[in-house]
Design a protein around this motif. Structure first.
Motif, PDB file in Angstrom:
ATOM      1  N   TYR A   1      -3.276   9.524   3.712  1.00 59.67           N
ATOM      2  CA  TYR A   1      -4.313   8.986   2.841  1.00 59.67           C
ATOM      3  C   TYR A   1      -3.762   7.732   2.165  1.00 59.67           C
ATOM      4  N   TRP A   2      -4.185   6.572   2.675  1.00 59.02           N
ATOM      5  CA  TRP A   2      -3.693   5.286   2.185  1.00 59.02           C
ATOM      6  C   TRP A   2      -4.566   4.792   1.036  1.00 59.02           C
ATOM      7  N   LYS A   3      -3.894   4.291  -0.002  1.00 56.62           N
ATOM      8  CA  LYS A   3      -4.588   3.744  -1.166  1.00 56.62           C
ATOM      9  C   LYS A   3      -4.397   2.234  -1.194  1.00 56.62           C
ATOM     10  N   ASN A   4      -5.499   1.515  -1.364  1.00 48.96           N
ATOM     11  CA  ASN A   4      -5.476   0.044  -1.434  1.00 48.96           C
ATOM     12  C   ASN A   4      -4.804  -0.554  -0.196  1.00 48.96           C
TER      13      ASN A   4
ATOM     14  N   ALA B   1       0.840  -1.198   0.000  1.00 49.20           N
ATOM     15  CA  ALA B   1       0.000   0.000   0.000  1.00 49.20           C
ATOM     16  C   ALA B   1       0.876   1.250   0.000  1.00 49.20           C
ATOM     17  N   SER B   2       0.329   2.356  -0.447  1.00 56.40           N
ATOM     18  CA  SER B   2       1.056   3.628  -0.470  1.00 56.40           C
ATOM     19  C   SER B   2       0.171   4.724   0.105  1.00 56.40           C
ATOM     20  N   ALA B   3       0.832   5.776   0.597  1.00 55.28           N
ATOM     21  CA  ALA B   3       0.074   6.872   1.194  1.00 55.28           C
ATOM     22  C   ALA B   3       0.824   8.182   1.042  1.00 55.28           C
ATOM     23  N   TYR B   4       0.053   9.242   0.939  1.00 54.86           N
ATOM     24  CA  TYR B   4       0.586  10.598   0.999  1.00 54.86           C
ATOM     25  C   TYR B   4      -0.263  11.387   1.987  1.00 54.86           C
TER      26      TYR B   4
ATOM     27  N   TYR C   1      -9.259  -4.895   0.616  1.00 52.31           N
ATOM     28  CA  TYR C   1      -8.487  -3.656   0.471  1.00 52.31           C
ATOM     29  C   TYR C   1      -9.457  -2.479   0.453  1.00 52.31           C
ATOM     30  N   LYS C   2      -8.975  -1.353   0.947  1.00 45.99           N
ATOM     31  CA  LYS C   2      -9.800  -0.159   0.928  1.00 45.99           C
ATOM     32  C   LYS C   2      -8.906   1.074   0.982  1.00 45.99           C
ATOM     33  N   ASN C   3      -9.461   2.208   0.613  1.00 46.42           N
ATOM     34  CA  ASN C   3      -8.793   3.486   0.818  1.00 46.42           C
ATOM     35  C   ASN C   3      -9.101   3.952   2.237  1.00 46.42           C
ATOM     36  N   TYR C   4      -8.076   4.429   2.937  1.00 40.35           N
ATOM     37  CA  TYR C   4      -8.215   4.675   4.371  1.00 40.35           C
ATOM     38  C   TYR C   4      -7.495   5.958   4.755  1.00 40.35           C
TER      39      TYR C   4
END
Length: 382
Positions: A251-254, A219-222, A287-290
């Protein structure tokens, strides 16, 4: 069961602990915080700061590194916490334009109860279990690892008649590298002196699954964060109010997410007759955006200068945990000072030293078997 909770309670904290111990472990004050009014009030200068704080209520750090295999825990009644904070800053302050730098941060906070730690300790160390006893199991973990760029600036709003009022702010643009945000709770019961059964429910967001083995996508986040400081001085008396991560989000993606129930039906016994579990998991994995909110951290500090001495009284706070401290510094030469501090939450003593613009502080609650350990190194050079 011990492997399930040990993974969450110990493995992630040990990973952060080793980083803290080998790279930098806090200075009195207590948490590694960024102070915009200090960094940006200097002349044109480079700034390097390494700061780590590590503490554990029920076990020494050596026992923690050893997988909590010990005969001398000090489990607290009620809530037991463990925390690790690492902060690295390096950058350049321009007197006119402000401070521009790079930051690297890791934080772990674990909150659990007496029952959970007691059962974890007994099972891990193969102690005789109290037959028929019921345990209420609870563990909460919040953690993140980030890197990013930061900017800070301060403004002197008033400077007259012995008064000085300075306000500073800091902004961070962050890239998320790792995170944990989960809760585990349920029931356990002792079936014999060597066996127990359990059923727990987990709600868990993560980048690595410490509950059970599961390969997941990266996962990645900004995100961002912000800091605020207020410094007020009147003659020899001063007040510092500091807030870190006042507004901070990732803001985490997947991001991997699970809502599962873990039970003890799948079990085997070792050569000594002690039970070993490979817990059965049922529920949802996906998986979700979190959006992860960074925990706010605060410091309030009152200081008084008397001749060659500087006395400080203050407290840090995070997750509702207050860490009061008291410090005394003495200037033993024109460019050299020594100091001593004590904080009351984890009962650690700080030894402080400063030569010109180089700071080196160490703190611990015990010389040989510390449960709290910290180190602060910073340097300003022009």
């Amino acid at each position: 069961m011990q492997m399930v909770l040990l993974n969450l309670y110990s493995k992630k904290l040990i990973q952060f602990s080793l980083t803290a111990y080998l790279v930098t472990p806090a200075f009195a004050g207590v948490l590694p915080l960024f102070t915009p009014s200090y960094v940006t009030s200097q002349d044109n200068s480079f700034y390097v700061n390494l700061n780590t704080f590590l503490s554990n209520d029920p076990f020494t750090l050596k026992d923690l590194f050893n997988g909590i295999k010990t005969d001398s825990p000090h489990i607290k009644n009620g809530t037991n916490i463990a925390m690790a904070n690492v902060r690295v800053d390096t950058g350049y302050n321009d007197k006119k334009y402000g401070y521009f730098g790079y930051t690297y941060r890791e934080e772990v906070f674990i909150n659990t109860n007496q029952d959970t730690v007691e059962l974890l300790y007994l099972a891990t160390n193969k102690k005789n279990l109290p037959f028929g006893k019921n345990y209420n199991l609870y563990l909460r973990i919040k953690a993140f690892e980030v890197q990013g760029i930061e900017y800070a600036k301060s403004f002197t709003l008033y400077h007259n008649d012995g008064y000085l009022l300075n306000i500073g702010f800091g902004l961070e643009a962050l890239q998320g590298k790792d995170m944990q945000d989960g809760i585990v709770q349920g029931k356990g019961v002792i079936n014999s002196s060597k066996a127990y059964s359990f059923e727990i429910v987990s709600h868990y967001d993560y980048t690595h699954n410490y509950l059970y083995k599961l390969d997941v996508k990266k996962a990645s986040a900004y995100g961002y964060s912000s800091h605020l400081s207020l410094y007020l001085k009147k003659d020899n008396l001063s007040l510092l109010l500091l807030a870190n991560d006042l507004l901070g989000k990732l803001y985490w993606k997947n991001l991997p997410h699970s809502d599962v129930t873990l039970s003890s039906y799948n079990k085997v016994y070792d050569a000594d007759g002690y039970v070993k579990y490979k817990p059965l998991a049922s529920g949802y994995e996906g998986y979700k955006n979190y959006i992860q909110t960074l925990p706010q951290k605060y410091r309030a500090e009152l200081a008084y200068k008397y001749k060659k001495y500087l006395f400080k009284l203050g407290s840090d706070a995070e997750y509702g945990v207050y860490m009061p401290y008291l410090e005394s510094d003495c200037k033993v030469a024109s460019d050299f000072s020594l100091g001593l501090g004590y904080e009351t939450r984890f009962h650690s003593v700080t030894l402080k030293s400063q030569y010109k613009n180089f700071v080196f502080n160490v703190n611990a609650d015990d010389i040989f078997k510390p449960s709290t350990l910290g180190l602060h190194i910073s340097y300003l050079f022009y």
